[in-house]
Design a protein around this motif. Structure first.
Motif, PDB file in Angstrom:
ATOM      1  N   PRO A  88       0.796  -1.229   0.000  1.00 27.32           N
ATOM      2  CA  PRO A  88       0.000   0.000   0.000  1.00 27.32           C
ATOM      3  C   PRO A  88       0.826   1.275   0.000  1.00 27.32           C
ATOM      4  N   LEU A  89       2.084   1.196   0.425  1.00 23.37           N
ATOM      5  CA  LEU A  89       2.961   2.375   0.472  1.00 23.37           C
ATOM      6  C   LEU A  89       4.047   2.288  -0.602  1.00 23.37           C
ATOM      7  N   ALA A  90       3.668   1.878  -1.774  1.00 29.68           N
ATOM      8  CA  ALA A  90       4.621   1.711  -2.872  1.00 29.68           C
ATOM      9  C   ALA A  90       5.316   3.022  -3.207  1.00 29.68           C
ATOM     10  N   SER A  91       6.604   2.928  -3.512  1.00 30.45           N
ATOM     11  CA  SER A  91       7.366   4.094  -3.960  1.00 30.45           C
ATOM     12  C   SER A  91       7.294   4.181  -5.474  1.00 30.45           C
ATOM     13  N   HIS A  92       6.689   5.242  -5.985  1.00 30.75           N
ATOM     14  CA  HIS A  92       6.573   5.407  -7.434  1.00 30.75           C
ATOM     15  C   HIS A  92       7.942   5.652  -8.065  1.00 30.75           C
ATOM     16  N   ARG A  93       8.758   6.422  -7.407  1.00 30.34           N
ATOM     17  CA  ARG A  93      10.090   6.724  -7.947  1.00 30.34           C
ATOM     18  C   ARG A  93      10.916   5.449  -8.066  1.00 30.34           C
ATOM     19  N   LEU A  94      10.902   4.641  -7.009  1.00 35.56           N
ATOM     20  CA  LEU A  94      11.699   3.419  -7.026  1.00 35.56           C
ATOM     21  C   LEU A  94      11.118   2.381  -7.986  1.00 35.56           C
ATOM     22  N   TYR A  95       9.788   2.346  -8.116  1.00 32.82           N
ATOM     23  CA  TYR A  95       9.216   1.389  -9.056  1.00 32.82           C
ATOM     24  C   TYR A  95       9.561   1.775 -10.494  1.00 32.82           C
ATOM     25  N   ALA A  96       9.565   3.072 -10.795  1.00 31.37           N
ATOM     26  CA  ALA A  96       9.989   3.511 -12.127  1.00 31.37           C
ATOM     27  C   ALA A  96      11.428   3.095 -12.387  1.00 31.37           C
ATOM     28  N   GLU A  97      12.286   3.153 -11.362  1.00 33.04           N
ATOM     29  CA  GLU A  97      13.669   2.701 -11.512  1.00 33.04           C
ATOM     30  C   GLU A  97      13.720   1.196 -11.762  1.00 33.04           C
ATOM     31  N   ASP A  98      12.853   0.442 -11.082  1.00 40.58           N
ATOM     32  CA  ASP A  98      12.809  -1.004 -11.306  1.00 40.58           C
ATOM     33  C   ASP A  98      12.329  -1.319 -12.722  1.00 40.58           C
ATOM     34  N   MET A  99      11.430  -0.509 -13.263  1.00 42.32           N
ATOM     35  CA  MET A  99      10.990  -0.712 -14.636  1.00 42.32           C
ATOM     36  C   MET A  99      12.159  -0.512 -15.605  1.00 42.32           C
ATOM     37  N   ARG A 100      12.969   0.487 -15.350  1.00 41.74           N
ATOM     38  CA  ARG A 100      14.141   0.711 -16.188  1.00 41.74           C
ATOM     39  C   ARG A 100      15.144  -0.432 -16.032  1.00 41.74           C
ATOM     40  N   ALA A 101      15.285  -0.932 -14.784  1.00 39.87           N
ATOM     41  CA  ALA A 101      16.187  -2.057 -14.543  1.00 39.87           C
ATOM     42  C   ALA A 101      15.701  -3.314 -15.274  1.00 39.87           C
ATOM     43  N   ALA A 102      14.371  -3.480 -15.357  1.00 37.79           N
ATOM     44  CA  ALA A 102      13.822  -4.630 -16.078  1.00 37.79           C
ATOM     45  C   ALA A 102      14.177  -4.564 -17.560  1.00 37.79           C
TER      46      ALA A 102
END
Length: 277
Positions: A88-102
């Motif tokens: 529920p407290l997802a970090s949008h900034r970090l998830y965008a970084e994970d998308m780039r890492a993917a």
């Protein structure tokens, strides 16, 4: 005896073709084997393929988009979807970084038993709700991303709306007409207006926020809507046409991208022109 007149191609015919499974056999597996939790779907073999990273919605696991990812893979597109930041407290900034890492994984690792390779010049980003907003954030920071598609995009922190003008890549934003959580007027419409490159906004009639998802999940007790076959079929056809055009220069979906179809209307095209000229 007079010959029957040959039917001319139409948006309807393109939609029927591209919303069906493509010609490739599909493999799918777990990205955790290469260090990042998530799902990967690929054609059985191929070199120099396009790749798309798909971001999940708030609280949603990637498996709720598996049919969409497998559909794109059946048309020759590698799809990776990180399964991080599902709380529920997802970090949008970090998830965008994970998308780039993917995307780094897709480019740097031989997939499909070593029979798959991805062209780093053919990368795209997509996502549902939070994942759609994070796709915008990822594209604003990563010039490798050449195309962006969002499904019921949600605002993020940092702001996807503020990031939109920085993205010069073409975009296709799909909004759900009956979405109570990310209504088009508050999310997809302003992001589309602010977009820095060619952009199209479409509304899917009678679609709800969770209409893009598949299967059942406990979050349906909290969030609006439920899986919808028609919404998913329209999404498959449009995203296939868009990414084939933007990443593989495959123009068989041009008519579909530039015309209305049953259940989905074009609401906005910016002054940069059509997605498929």
């Amino acid at each position: 005896m007079a010959r029957k007149a040959k039917k001319l191609p139409s948006a309807k015919h393109a939609f029927v073709e591209l919303s069906r499974r493509g010609p490739h056999d599909v493999l799918h597996g777990d990205m955790a084997l290469v260090g990042l939790p998530g799902t990967v779907c690929t054609p059985r073999s191929g070199t120099g393929l396009p790749a798309v990273v798909f971001g999940h919605g708030w609280l949603q696991p990637p498996r709720r988009y598996l049919a969409l990812m497998r559909h794109l893979a059946s048309w020759g597109i590698v799809v990776v979807s990180p399964a991080t930041h599902r709380g529920p407290l997802a970090s949008h900034r970090l998830y965008a970084e994970d998308m780039r890492a993917a995307l780094d994984v897709a480019v740097g690792v031989r997939l499909g038993e070593g029979k798959i390779s991805v062209d780093e010049n053919k990368l795209g980003a997509a996502g549902h709700a939070m994942g759609g907003g994070c796709a915008v954030l990822a594209a604003a920071e990563d010039p490798r991303i050449k195309a962006v598609a969002t499904l019921a995009a949600a605002e993020t922190h940092p702001s996807a709306l503020d990031a939109a003008p920085k993205v010069k890549a073409p975009a296709l934003h799909l909004a759900a007409a009956d979405d109570l959580l990310t209504p088009p007027v508050a999310n997809a419409e302003p992001i589309s207006r602010a977009w820095g490159g060619p952009v199209q906004l479409r509304t899917i009639k009678k679609a709800t926020h969770l209409g893009f998802t598949e299967g059942t999940h406990w979050s349906q007790l909290l969030l609006h809507g439920k899986p919808e076959y028609t919404t998913q079929r329209i999404t498959k056809g449009l995203l296939t046409a868009f990414f084939l055009r933007a990443l593989a220069n495959d123009r068989r979906g041009d008519l579909l991208l530039n015309e209305n179809i049953k259940g989905s209307t074009i609401d906005q095209v910016n002054t940069h022109g059509k997605l498929a000229a």
